[in-house]
Design a protein around this motif. Structure first.
Motif, PDB file in Angstrom:
ATOM      1  N   THR A  23       0.400   3.980  -2.964  1.00  0.00           N
ATOM      2  CA  THR A  23       0.095   5.443  -2.657  1.00  0.00           C
ATOM      3  C   THR A  23       1.247   6.375  -3.147  1.00  0.00           C
ATOM      4  O   THR A  23       0.664   7.350  -3.475  1.00  0.00           O
ATOM      5  CB  THR A  23      -0.289   5.560  -1.180  1.00  0.00           C
ATOM      6  OG1 THR A  23       0.673   5.176  -0.453  1.00  0.00           O
ATOM      7  CG2 THR A  23      -1.580   4.758  -0.858  1.00  0.00           C
ATOM      8  N   THR A  45      -9.632  -3.115   1.719  1.00  0.00           N
ATOM      9  CA  THR A  45      -8.333  -2.804   1.674  1.00  0.00           C
ATOM     10  C   THR A  45      -7.740  -1.417   2.293  1.00  0.00           C
ATOM     11  O   THR A  45      -8.681  -0.455   2.427  1.00  0.00           O
ATOM     12  CB  THR A  45      -8.098  -2.232   0.193  1.00  0.00           C
ATOM     13  OG1 THR A  45      -8.803  -1.003  -0.249  1.00  0.00           O
ATOM     14  CG2 THR A  45      -8.526  -3.530  -0.962  1.00  0.00           C
ATOM     15  N   GLY A  46      -6.914  -1.717   2.956  1.00  0.00           N
ATOM     16  CA  GLY A  46      -6.128  -0.453   3.825  1.00  0.00           C
ATOM     17  C   GLY A  46      -6.672  -0.506   5.269  1.00  0.00           C
ATOM     18  O   GLY A  46      -6.348  -1.223   6.230  1.00  0.00           O
ATOM     19  N   SER A  47      -7.408   0.466   5.568  1.00  0.00           N
ATOM     20  CA  SER A  47      -7.672   0.789   7.225  1.00  0.00           C
ATOM     21  C   SER A  47      -8.461  -0.222   7.924  1.00  0.00           C
ATOM     22  O   SER A  47      -9.479  -0.415   7.504  1.00  0.00           O
ATOM     23  CB  SER A  47      -8.374   2.059   7.333  1.00  0.00           C
ATOM     24  OG  SER A  47      -8.824   2.538   8.541  1.00  0.00           O
ATOM     25  N   PRO A  71      -6.639   1.587  -2.091  1.00  0.00           N
ATOM     26  CA  PRO A  71      -6.701   1.735  -0.614  1.00  0.00           C
ATOM     27  C   PRO A  71      -8.074   2.210  -0.381  1.00  0.00           C
ATOM     28  O   PRO A  71      -8.501   2.778  -0.851  1.00  0.00           O
ATOM     29  CB  PRO A  71      -5.635   2.193  -0.224  1.00  0.00           C
ATOM     30  CG  PRO A  71      -5.051   3.258  -0.994  1.00  0.00           C
ATOM     31  CD  PRO A  71      -5.555   2.567  -2.322  1.00  0.00           C
ATOM     32  N   TYR A 130       0.723  -0.983   0.138  1.00  0.00           N
ATOM     33  CA  TYR A 130       0.101  -0.043   0.052  1.00  0.00           C
ATOM     34  C   TYR A 130       0.808   1.172  -0.165  1.00  0.00           C
ATOM     35  O   TYR A 130       0.737   2.303  -0.618  1.00  0.00           O
ATOM     36  CB  TYR A 130      -1.013  -0.037   1.203  1.00  0.00           C
ATOM     37  CG  TYR A 130      -2.181  -0.979   1.033  1.00  0.00           C
ATOM     38  CD1 TYR A 130      -3.068  -0.742   0.081  1.00  0.00           C
ATOM     39  CD2 TYR A 130      -2.101  -2.066   1.759  1.00  0.00           C
ATOM     40  CE1 TYR A 130      -4.166  -1.701  -0.161  1.00  0.00           C
ATOM     41  CE2 TYR A 130      -3.327  -2.914   1.404  1.00  0.00           C
ATOM     42  CZ  TYR A 130      -4.282  -2.777   0.572  1.00  0.00           C
ATOM     43  OH  TYR A 130      -5.338  -3.630   0.243  1.00  0.00           O
TER      44      TYR A 130
END
Length: 286
Positions: free
Chosen positions: A54, A234-236, A271, A50
């Motif tokens: 980003t 996806t992500g947090s 994300p 990620y």
């Protein structure tokens, strides 16, 4: 009775530790980042992926080499009589077709399942295979059962940004720009071999409601309630836990499995995405 090994790839979202705990074999999928090859979880963590994504690094998915697949098979056959190989959907990668070709030289010892799954629904197919082995089913019987069930699953996804769909050519630059200004959130669906557009709505609240409504309809009309229910992201992780609670509140009585979406999916949606998925319970396991 023949001893049966289960082998899958990291598109399933199953970690190496989970694979060890389950007693299955894992093939880590390769990714190219700025033309350098990395292998999921071995040399590429979720965090690193990620971070590079980003940073606008050029990231592309690939498929494992024939040699790496055969290496895992040969290791499994030192201990087991037969193999059930469960790769990601043939419609989304060439790895399934490649495995089928390789299996021809193993004289019926390797059974490759093209059961049209990816990420959390592929994961459930692996769990089902393990439980069917425990029930005493043969490798051929399990293959027939899971191929029969291949389209009995749904995934709905909404994304935080249109940037990655634009990069992948799934939305035009003009549509992406307009969508960003108007806070348009596409809801995508995966059923079988395609990532398709399902709906376009304004804002997160509407996107989540659209996914929950679609899943409720699938559970009621397609599956008559007999499903494994999953949430994914996806992500947090913080947002993911909040989403899981929303799913649990909407579907009381269901145990909701929460997992990250596989990196092969995240590559195309970026994300901050949220998803809900289900797969029909295999009747032989009821």
């Amino acid at each position: 009775m023949n001893k049966i090994a289960v082998i899958t790839d990291s598109n399933s979202g199953i970690t190496l530790k989970e694979a060890k705990d389950l007693g299955i074999f894992m093939i880590s999928m390769p990714f190219y980042i700025e033309e350098e090859v990395f292998f999921e979880e071995l040399t590429l963590s979720q965090e690193d992926f990620y971070k590079r994504l980003t940073e606008n690094a050029s990231i592309s998915t690939s498929q494992p080499s024939p040699a790496s697949v055969k290496e895992v098979w040969e290791k499994a056959l030192e201990e087991y009589d037969e193999i059930l190989h469960i790769p990601m959907s043939s419609g989304l990668s060439g790895s399934c077709e490649m495995a089928m070709m390789l299996a021809e030289s193993y004289k019926g010892k390797v059974h490759v399942l093209d059961n049209q799954r990816i990420s959390v629904t592929q994961r459930q197919a692996v769990y089902d295979a393990v439980h069917l082995i425990e029930k005493g089913k043969s490798a051929q019987e399990i293959k027939e059962i899971l191929v029969r069930e291949k389209l009995e699953a749904s995934i709905y996804i909404t994304v935080d940004t249109l940037k990655y769909l634009k990069k992948g050519g799934r939305v035009t630059p003009a549509a992406a720009a307009l969508g960003t200004v108007l806070n348009v959130k596409p809801v995508l669906s995966i059923r079988g071999e395609k990532l398709d557009s399902f709906a376009k709505v304004r804002g997160w609240k509407s996107a989540k409601k659209t996914m929950l409504d679609a899943m409720e309809k699938d559970i009621r009309e397609r599956f008559q309630g007999e499903v494994h229910l999953m949430a994914a992201y996806t992500g947090s992780e913080e947002e993911a836990l909040s989403w899981k609670k929303e799913v649990e509140d909407r579907f009381p009585g269901y145990e909701v499995q929460m997992d990250p979406l596989s990196l092969s999916v995240a590559c195309h949606i970026g994300p901050g995405a949220l998803a809900i998925a289900c797969s029909r319970k295999v009747k032989e396991l009821n």
